[in-house]
Design an enzyme around this catalytic site. Structure first.
Site, PDB file in Angstrom:
ATOM      1  N   ASP A   1      14.548 -19.755  58.556  1.00  0.00           N
ATOM      2  CA  ASP A   1      15.674 -20.369  57.886  1.00  0.00           C
ATOM      3  C   ASP A   1      15.244 -20.460  56.416  1.00  0.00           C
ATOM      4  OD1 ASP A   1      17.953 -23.026  58.859  1.00  0.00           O
ATOM      5  OD2 ASP A   1      17.912 -21.711  57.105  1.00  0.00           O
TER       6      ASP A   1
HETATM    7  C1  GLC Z   1      20.694 -22.789  55.687  1.00  0.00           C
HETATM    8  C2  GLC Z   1      21.075 -22.821  57.133  1.00  0.00           C
HETATM    9  C3  GLC Z   1      21.090 -21.477  57.784  1.00  0.00           C
HETATM   10  C4  GLC Z   1      21.631 -20.466  56.795  1.00  0.00           C
HETATM   11  C5  GLC Z   1      20.612 -20.328  55.694  1.00  0.00           C
HETATM   12  C6  GLC Z   1      21.082 -19.376  54.589  1.00  0.00           C
HETATM   13  O1  GLC Z   1      19.679 -23.701  55.472  1.00  0.00           O
HETATM   14  O2  GLC Z   1      20.306 -23.717  57.953  1.00  0.00           O
HETATM   15  O3  GLC Z   1      21.908 -21.563  58.959  1.00  0.00           O
HETATM   16  O4  GLC Z   1      21.847 -19.216  57.429  1.00  0.00           O
HETATM   17  O5  GLC Z   1      20.286 -21.567  55.096  1.00  0.00           O
HETATM   18  O6  GLC Z   1      22.172 -19.920  53.917  1.00  0.00           O
END
Ligand code: GLC
Length: 740
Positions: free
Chosen positions: A268
């Protein structure tokens, strides 16, 4: 001068010879499509320097990795989110790029998709997202999410598929297949145990082996093993005190070894924390380090990423073997051959009438009619209708965090109702107002609450009936990632406003727009309640389809609605159960999440999992299993007849719940093991067949570390919800029988 002249001639001759050799020898193996993917991958790796491999395994920008320019291996471009293709961002921060060609079809939230209980629709949903992602030249779509709904306060439940692992599994597999058919990778998230947003980037989840295997992992396993997902995203939180993003047990042992996942495991944004762990515990691509994945991002040169220079240095010092990087690059190249190096992938389309139609259909099929006294709904024609509430007009595709979208269109409930019933029959009053979706919900609204309330009361007084459209929204600490709600109640003074409106007009239906259960102190006093969702581009039209009776509601709750927050398992064990103490959260309820808790502890929910009314009625008859006893390797064939006994067309989802008589280890009172939705004209009967492998009746024996089906008596109950059980049949499992 002479020498330079000869040198230039030599170089040009060599170039000609090389070009000739290539033309005769054909393309380099890694580009030769007649070879197997694995042969091409190994050839590419053999040609790459260590620096080029290191570059491949971490970000070059907020949403891309660099590929290998020298070898013509393309960059990989990623985009959120599960409900459509997010707008473009600037290279290295969370600022929208302000392009004018990056709007999309905003699909209903995944809770709505889950509420349809319609896997065929899930595949069409995934196809819409995949076609639009392909058109926008994305290689990985960062979704869907399948974390289990454990508390109604979690800010991200709207992006997930409810409280039951079988429902989430059956809905996520077709979504993945529909999306990946476009040569775009789905990215199943957040692996694993992301069941709250509060303290998400630190909290360590303490959960038993049985709940982990029977509740929290099955939808991920289905997405990998049945769905063939090409990417999986690690979650921010910890499991057994190790970040899930680089967790040997979860990633190496379960995801990659046991399930055979051959795709890419990506962080993430900002969820990597250690070079050695990332290198050895299965992380393949590092994105967004030093950001919170939501609003702030420290511009930290990509060479400083954990899997950039620090990893290169460790390999150069001989502390880690280069083969560790090779496996990551192997997986990335495999994803490239499936996506941006796949010449046969479709071209994609954007915002087609077909996409719009699917968005409307999912919204319509997901809306849940919770209560409908004396046929209050559908709205009778000719009525003067007062529409009251901010969610009747508020744009709800923006905000909420990374699943935010820039919809090409977003038809509001008010617009949809006006179009369906005629402007002259619809009056509107805001009633209440929240703050900006990107700031805290505590932000005082720009409006004077009292004036809004008084105006709404007057509007209600003048009408034949009231449609109150409220609920939650995408504000921070509402249905929004990064933190959780602070209370179970509706925000912005809605409860007292509903009470005031009922005083002047008892003919009032409440339409809740949310991704979570909410408290309903007014429930007894209102004749009709609808659980609606973030419905995206066609929201107002889908809602009008249902409220007008043009279509009968057929959605079923993908989560329980408890009477009180303390009736919910996660909130029954004090702070240690939620939100945790000292960043340790204990899942003491074990297997008993959602209806499993309500059934087993005999704490009735206000509205149970699987509940949803229609404008017609259904009768179940003739439930039977094809045999009275089964061997462990058999499959049950369960049949029953459903009859539409009412006056209009409607669709019913029959749910099959299994119970075991004398389990060796404690089990929930019953568990969903199959469902089927069927559409019936008035008076029509259909026989439906649902097959359940006996192996699906197993539980996870944590003492033996394996799945077990006991020789025992089982009951299958057919229900219109997890409590409205209408028929049952019994059978035995006997391991002495030969499988048939
Ligand atoms: C965020 C979210 C994730 C997302 C990523 C990119 O923190 O938790 O689901 O795809 O960042 O935006």
């Amino acid at each position: 001068m002479e020498l330079r002249f000869h040198l230039r001639n030599i170089i040009s001759c060599m170039t000609l010879i090389a070009a000739f050799m290539v033309s005769v020898a054909g393309p380099a193996p890694y580009l030769d499509e007649s070879l197997s993917a694995e042969e091409r991958i190994e050839d590419a790796i053999s040609r790459m320097t260590l620096e080029e491999k290191i570059a491949m395994i971490h970000a070059q920008s907020k949403f891309s990795t660099p590929g290998c320019p020298r070898l013509g291996i393309p960059e990989i471009w990623m985009s959120d989110g599960p409900h459509g293709v997010r707008m473009e961002f600037t290279w290295d921060d969370w600022a929208h790029a302000g392009w004018t060609n990056d709007s999309c079809t905003a699909m209903p939230a995944l809770t709505c998709l889950a509420a349809t209980f319609n896997p065929g629709l899930a595949r069409r949903y995934g196809a819409v997202v995949g076609e639009e992602a392909r058109f926008r030249k994305k290689d990985i779509m960062l979704g869907p999410g399948v974390n289990i709904y454990r508390t109604p306060l979690s800010g991200r439940n709207f992006e997930y598929m409810g409280e039951d692992p079988l429902l989430a599994a059956r809905m996520v597999v077709p979504y993945i297949k529909g999306l990946q058919a476009n040569g775009v990778a789905a990215c199943l998230k957040h692996f694993a145990l992301n069941n709250q947003e509060h303290d998400r980037d630190k909290v360590n989840v303490v959960v038993g082996e049985r709940a982990l295997n029977e509740l929290y992992l099955p939808a991920f396993k289905a997405g990998v093993v049945e769905g063939g997902v090409w990417a999986v995203m690690g979650s921010y939180n910890k499991f057994r005190d190790t970040y899930c993003t680089h967790n040997d047990t979860l990633v190496n042992k379960i995801l990659k070894d046991q399930w055979g996942f051959d795709g890419v495991f990506v962080t993430d944004w900002g969820s990597a924390h250690d070079t050695r762990e990332a290198a050895l515990n299965g992380l393949d691509i590092e994105m967004g380090s030093w950001t919170n994945g939501l609003t702030w991002g420290k511009s930290n040169a990509y060479d400083n990423y954990y899997m950039a220079q620090p990893l290169l240095a460790m390999i150069r010092r001989g502390e880690l073997d280069e083969s560790v990087v090779d496996d990551k690059v192997r997986r990335i190249l495999r994803l490239c051959l499936r996506t941006n190096m796949n010449r046969n992938r479709p071209w994609g389309t954007m915002h087609t009438p077909g996409h719009i139609a699917v968005a409307r259909e999912v919204g319509r099929e997901g809306i849940v009619l919770l209560k409908n006294e004396k046929g209050f709904l559908p709205v009778k024609s000719g009525k003067k209708i007062a529409v009251i509430g901010e969610n009747a007009v508020k744009t709800l595709s923006i905000g909420g965090g990374s699943s935010e979208l820039k919809p090409r269109i977003e038809i509001s409930p008010l617009e949809g109702l006006r179009a369906r019933f005629g402007d002259e029959n619809i009056s509107f009053s805001l009633g209440y107002a929240s703050g900006d979706p990107n700031y805290s919900c505590e932000l005082p609204s720009a409006y004077d609450a009292d004036s809004l309330r008084l105006a709404a009361i007057e509007t209600a007084r003048m009408a034949d009936m009231v449609l109150f459209v409220g609920g939650l929204n995408k504000n921070y600490r509402q249905d929004c990632e990064g933190d959780d709600r602070l209370t179970y109640s509706l925000p912005f003074g809605q409860d007292s406003l509903i009470a005031d409106l009922l005083e002047v007009n008892p003919n009032l239906a409440v339409i809740i727009v949310s991704g979570n259960a909410v408290d309903m102190p007014w429930e007894e006093k209102v004749p009709a309640i609808v659980q609606s969702w973030y419905l995206g581009s066609m929201g107002g039209v889908a809602l009008a389809d249902i409220l007008s009776g043009d279509f009968s509601p057929s959605g079923k709750l993908p989560f329980s609605i408890p009477r009180r927050l303390e009736d919910c398992a996660a909130h029954s064990f004090g702070e240690r159960g939620y939100p945790g103490v000292d960043s340790q959260v204990y899942y003491d309820e074990g297997l008993l999440v959602g209806y499993r808790w309500h059934d087993t502890k005999k704490i009735p929910a206000r509205y149970p999992f699987g509940h949803g009314l229609s404008y017609t009625t259904f009768r179940y008859s003739g439930l039977e299993a094809d045999r009275k006893q089964y061997a462990p390797g058999d499959t049950l064939t369960v049949t029953l007849t459903v009859t539409n006994t009412g006056g209009c067309r409607g669709a019913e989802t029959v749910q099959l719940y299994a119970s075991q008589k004398n389990p060796r280890l404690a089990r929930p009172a019953k568990e969903l093991k199959g469902f089927r939705k069927t559409d019936l004209q008035p008076g029509e009967s259909k026989e439906i067949t649902i097959r359940i492998p006996v192996s699906d009746l197993a539980y996870y024996d944590d003492t033996m570390q394996r799945w077990v089906v006991d020789d025992d008596e089982f009951t299958i109950q057919a229900g219109s919800s997890s409590t409205d059980l209408r028929a049952k049949t019994r059978f035995r499992v006997d391991s002495n029988l030969a499988a048939r």
